[in-house]
Design a protein around this motif. Structure first.
Motif, short mmCIF file in Angstrom:
data_model
loop_
_atom_site.label_atom_id
_atom_site.label_comp_id
_atom_site.label_asym_id
_atom_site.label_seq_id
_atom_site.Cartn_x
_atom_site.Cartn_y
_atom_site.Cartn_z
N LEU A 1 0.81 -1.22 0.00
CA LEU A 1 0.00 0.00 0.00
C LEU A 1 0.84 1.27 0.00
O LEU A 1 0.57 2.20 -0.74
CB LEU A 1 -0.91 0.00 1.23
CG LEU A 1 -1.86 -1.17 1.37
CD1 LEU A 1 -2.57 -1.12 2.71
CD2 LEU A 1 -2.85 -1.19 0.22
N SER A 2 1.84 1.30 0.86
CA SER A 2 2.70 2.48 0.97
C SER A 2 4.01 2.08 1.62
O SER A 2 4.12 0.99 2.19
CB SER A 2 2.01 3.59 1.77
OG SER A 2 1.74 3.15 3.09
N ALA A 3 4.98 2.98 1.54
CA ALA A 3 6.30 2.71 2.13
C ALA A 3 6.93 4.02 2.57
O ALA A 3 6.57 5.10 2.07
CB ALA A 3 7.19 1.99 1.13
N ARG A 4 7.85 3.89 3.53
CA ARG A 4 8.56 5.04 4.07
C ARG A 4 10.02 4.67 4.33
O ARG A 4 10.30 3.57 4.79
CB ARG A 4 7.94 5.48 5.41
CG ARG A 4 6.53 5.97 5.28
CD ARG A 4 5.82 6.02 6.63
NE ARG A 4 5.67 4.72 7.28
CZ ARG A 4 4.84 3.75 6.87
NH1 ARG A 4 4.12 3.90 5.78
NH2 ARG A 4 4.75 2.62 7.53
N ILE A 5 10.90 5.62 4.06
CA ILE A 5 12.32 5.46 4.36
C ILE A 5 12.73 6.65 5.22
O ILE A 5 12.48 7.80 4.85
CB ILE A 5 13.19 5.42 3.09
CG1 ILE A 5 12.68 4.37 2.11
CG2 ILE A 5 14.65 5.16 3.45
CD1 ILE A 5 13.34 4.45 0.74
N ARG A 6 13.36 6.38 6.36
CA ARG A 6 13.77 7.44 7.29
C ARG A 6 15.11 7.99 6.85
O ARG A 6 16.15 7.60 7.36
CB ARG A 6 13.84 6.88 8.70
CG ARG A 6 14.16 7.89 9.76
CD ARG A 6 12.92 8.67 10.08
NE ARG A 6 13.13 9.44 11.29
CZ ARG A 6 12.42 10.49 11.56
NH1 ARG A 6 11.47 10.88 10.75
NH2 ARG A 6 12.64 11.16 12.65
N GLY A 7 15.09 8.88 5.86
CA GLY A 7 16.32 9.44 5.32
C GLY A 7 16.76 8.66 4.10
O GLY A 7 16.00 7.88 3.54
#
Length: 139
Positions: free
Chosen positions: A57-63
């Motif tokens: 559905l979605s993704a995130r990368i911290r930096g």
């Protein structure tokens, strides 16, 4: 009554070993890159069907870091590069788990736990597949 969820299995265990059923229609897999120390989170849904499928559905990368660059369409919000994955595996995921790195986190609305609390690792590949568990009728 049928419950949607995922089945977790150790790849090397073979078909004779029953997978662990985890009831969850939505979950997040999260991990920290072992070298770059960058947090990565991916949200998934188990989509009903015959058979059920797994959808990113979605993704995130911290930096960002070497080899972990966010896609060109990612948007930076509060220190996280957020984006919608364009590729995904409806059949499931092959998760590499090593004794030398931190395990994946399994997150639901109830909170996060190490994946090892659901299925201990053998230090190699864990298969995560969408599945259905049929509950026995109540007497």
């Amino acid at each position: 009554m049928a419950l949607l969820g995922v089945c977790l299995a150790i790849a090397a265990a073979g078909p004779a070993t029953a997978p662990v059923f985890v009831p969850s229609e939505r979950f997040t897999l999260a991990w920290t890159h072992s070298i770059e120390k960058v947090r990565w989170e991916e949200d998934y849904a188990v989509v009903p069907g015959a058979p059920p499928t797994l959808k990113a559905l979605s993704a995130r990368i911290r930096g960002s870091a070497a080899g972990m660059e966010p896609p060109a369409d990612a948007v930076l919000r509060n220190g996280w590069y957020e984006y919608t994955p364009t590729t995904w595996s409806p059949d499931g995921l092959r998760l590499t788990r090593s004794a030398y790195t931190a395990d994946y986190d399994w997150c639901t609305a109830a909170g996060c736990v190490p994946l090892g609390s659901l299925l201990p690792s053998d230090g190699d590949i864990t298969l995560l597949t969408p599945c259905v568990q049929t509950a026995a009728p109540l007497r």
